[in-house]
Write an enzyme that holds these catalytic residues in place. Structure first.
Site, PDB file in Angstrom:
ATOM      1  N   ARG A  88       0.857  -1.333   0.097  1.00  0.00           N
ATOM      2  CA  ARG A  88      -0.090  -0.168  -0.007  1.00  0.00           C
ATOM      3  C   ARG A  88       0.846   1.305   0.262  1.00  0.00           C
ATOM      4  O   ARG A  88       0.298   2.398  -0.061  1.00  0.00           O
ATOM      5  CB  ARG A  88      -0.749  -0.025   1.364  1.00  0.00           C
ATOM      6  CG  ARG A  88      -2.576  -0.252   1.163  1.00  0.00           C
ATOM      7  CD  ARG A  88      -2.972  -0.428   2.331  1.00  0.00           C
ATOM      8  NE  ARG A  88      -4.297   0.289   2.191  1.00  0.00           N
ATOM      9  CZ  ARG A  88      -5.460  -1.027   2.340  1.00  0.00           C
ATOM     10  NH1 ARG A  88      -5.115  -2.203   2.254  1.00  0.00           N
ATOM     11  NH2 ARG A  88      -6.628  -0.257   2.335  1.00  0.00           N
ATOM     12  N   ARG A 127     -21.678  -2.670   1.991  1.00  0.00           N
ATOM     13  CA  ARG A 127     -21.162  -3.925   2.142  1.00  0.00           C
ATOM     14  C   ARG A 127     -21.490  -4.628   3.496  1.00  0.00           C
ATOM     15  O   ARG A 127     -21.594  -3.869   4.471  1.00  0.00           O
ATOM     16  CB  ARG A 127     -19.649  -3.638   1.889  1.00  0.00           C
ATOM     17  CG  ARG A 127     -18.901  -4.984   2.295  1.00  0.00           C
ATOM     18  CD  ARG A 127     -17.428  -4.694   2.288  1.00  0.00           C
ATOM     19  NE  ARG A 127     -16.916  -3.395   2.899  1.00  0.00           N
ATOM     20  CZ  ARG A 127     -15.736  -2.879   2.561  1.00  0.00           C
ATOM     21  NH1 ARG A 127     -14.743  -3.700   1.641  1.00  0.00           N
ATOM     22  NH2 ARG A 127     -15.167  -1.929   2.728  1.00  0.00           N
ATOM     23  N   ARG A 161     -18.122  -3.417   8.775  1.00  0.00           N
ATOM     24  CA  ARG A 161     -17.032  -2.706   9.321  1.00  0.00           C
ATOM     25  C   ARG A 161     -17.327  -1.497   9.819  1.00  0.00           C
ATOM     26  O   ARG A 161     -17.885  -0.603   9.395  1.00  0.00           O
ATOM     27  CB  ARG A 161     -16.041  -2.863   8.232  1.00  0.00           C
ATOM     28  CG  ARG A 161     -15.336  -3.898   7.852  1.00  0.00           C
ATOM     29  CD  ARG A 161     -14.712  -4.134   6.638  1.00  0.00           C
ATOM     30  NE  ARG A 161     -13.782  -3.020   6.281  1.00  0.00           N
ATOM     31  CZ  ARG A 161     -13.000  -3.136   5.311  1.00  0.00           C
ATOM     32  NH1 ARG A 161     -12.684  -3.901   4.405  1.00  0.00           N
ATOM     33  NH2 ARG A 161     -12.220  -1.983   5.166  1.00  0.00           N
ATOM     34  N   ARG A 172     -10.047   7.310   3.918  1.00  0.00           N
ATOM     35  CA  ARG A 172      -9.425   6.002   3.265  1.00  0.00           C
ATOM     36  C   ARG A 172      -9.171   6.367   1.661  1.00  0.00           C
ATOM     37  O   ARG A 172      -8.129   6.012   1.247  1.00  0.00           O
ATOM     38  CB  ARG A 172     -10.182   4.676   3.405  1.00  0.00           C
ATOM     39  CG  ARG A 172      -9.969   4.161   4.912  1.00  0.00           C
ATOM     40  CD  ARG A 172     -11.199   3.293   5.258  1.00  0.00           C
ATOM     41  NE  ARG A 172     -11.372   2.133   4.295  1.00  0.00           N
ATOM     42  CZ  ARG A 172     -12.542   1.482   4.142  1.00  0.00           C
ATOM     43  NH1 ARG A 172     -13.784   1.658   5.075  1.00  0.00           N
ATOM     44  NH2 ARG A 172     -12.527   0.470   3.327  1.00  0.00           N
TER      45      ARG A 172
END
Ligand code: AP5
Length: 216
Positions: A88, A127, A161, A172
């Site tokens: 990352r 999600r 989450r 993010r």
């Protein structure tokens, strides 16, 4: 065969990694899942990384590099693995090259999952995952066949989450642009990068990835 899936939060890395794992008996190495397991276990590492993840920032490189190096040494990775969420940063990518060299291993394909940023928030907001086996779903795009029952393990409990709230998702996405997107030219320079259209439907994206990994 060893793969890297690269793309922003919500691009579909985890979704595709789970499918490739089932199809090719590769191991999905999701650094996000590993960190969430550490938090759930209440370990020192989990306590150290929780605040960072809740803020949508990156866990320090040295922790991540050590975690992946140890994981790749496990016997189940011998048949091949899919890196989902690692590397990352440029430092992680360089460390990965070095560690694979030392282990006499290599990455066969780096796959960029290209997606328009406006769909990412919608994907992440919808999600959810099976609390039993971790299989991923979406309220609109990837519902279980039978409402409320996991397709893979038949469990009926699901989780969302904590870092999937709109404010953290924005951090993010910014973090991805600042620290992870520079990996695209890094891998393009090594001629190992292939791009798939991750805006397509899930099984169309899978088919495109199959073409990439089968065709080289
Ligand atoms: P991590 O868990 O890796 O999260 P992420 O990279 O933000 O990626 P996501 O899991 O959000 O997205 P995805 O691309 O896997 O999308 P998915 O397939 O679920 O990392 C979390 C945190 O851990 C980081 O913020 C950081 O703090 C830390 N961390 C992890 N690795 C690190 C590292 N190496 N270094 C430092 N820190 C690290 O899809 C999303 C949804 O969309 C799903 O519901 C799915 O059903 C749906 N969907 C997928 N594909 C499609 C499609 N084609 N069409 C329609 N819907 C789709």
């Amino acid at each position: 065969m060893n793969l890297i899936l690269l793309g922003p939060p919500g691009a579909g890395k985890g979704t595709q990694a789970q499918e490739l794992e089932r199809r090719h008996k590769l191991v999905q190495l999701s650094t996000g899942d590993m960190l969430r397991a550490a938090i759930a276990s209440g370990s020192d590492l989990g306590n150290e990384v929780k605040t960072i993840m809740d803020a949508g920032e990156l866990v320090p490189d040295d922790i991540m590099i050590r975690m992946i190096s140890e994981r790749i040494d496990q016997p189940d990775c011998a048949n091949g693995f899919i890196l989902d969420g690692f590397p990352r940063t440029t430092a992680q990518a360089e460390a990965l090259d070095k560690m694979l060299d030392e282990k006499d291993m290599k990455i066969d394909h780096v796959i960029e999952m290209s997606v328009d940023s406006e769909v990412l928030i919608k994907r992440i907001a919808g999600r959810f995952s099976c609390a039993g086996c971790g299989a991923g779903y979406h309220d609109e795009f990837q519902k279980p066949v039978q409402d409320g029952v996991c397709d893979h393990c038949s469990k009926t409990e699901f989780t969302r989450r904590p870092d999937d709230n709109p404010e953290t998702v924005r951090t993010r996405l910014d973090t991805y642009e600042a620290q992870t997107a520079p990996l695209l030219p890094y891998y393009r320079g090594k001629e190992s990068l292939r791009t798939v259209d991750a805006m397509a439907e899930i099984d169309v994206v899978t088919a495109e990835i199959e073409t990439v990994i089968g065709g080289a």
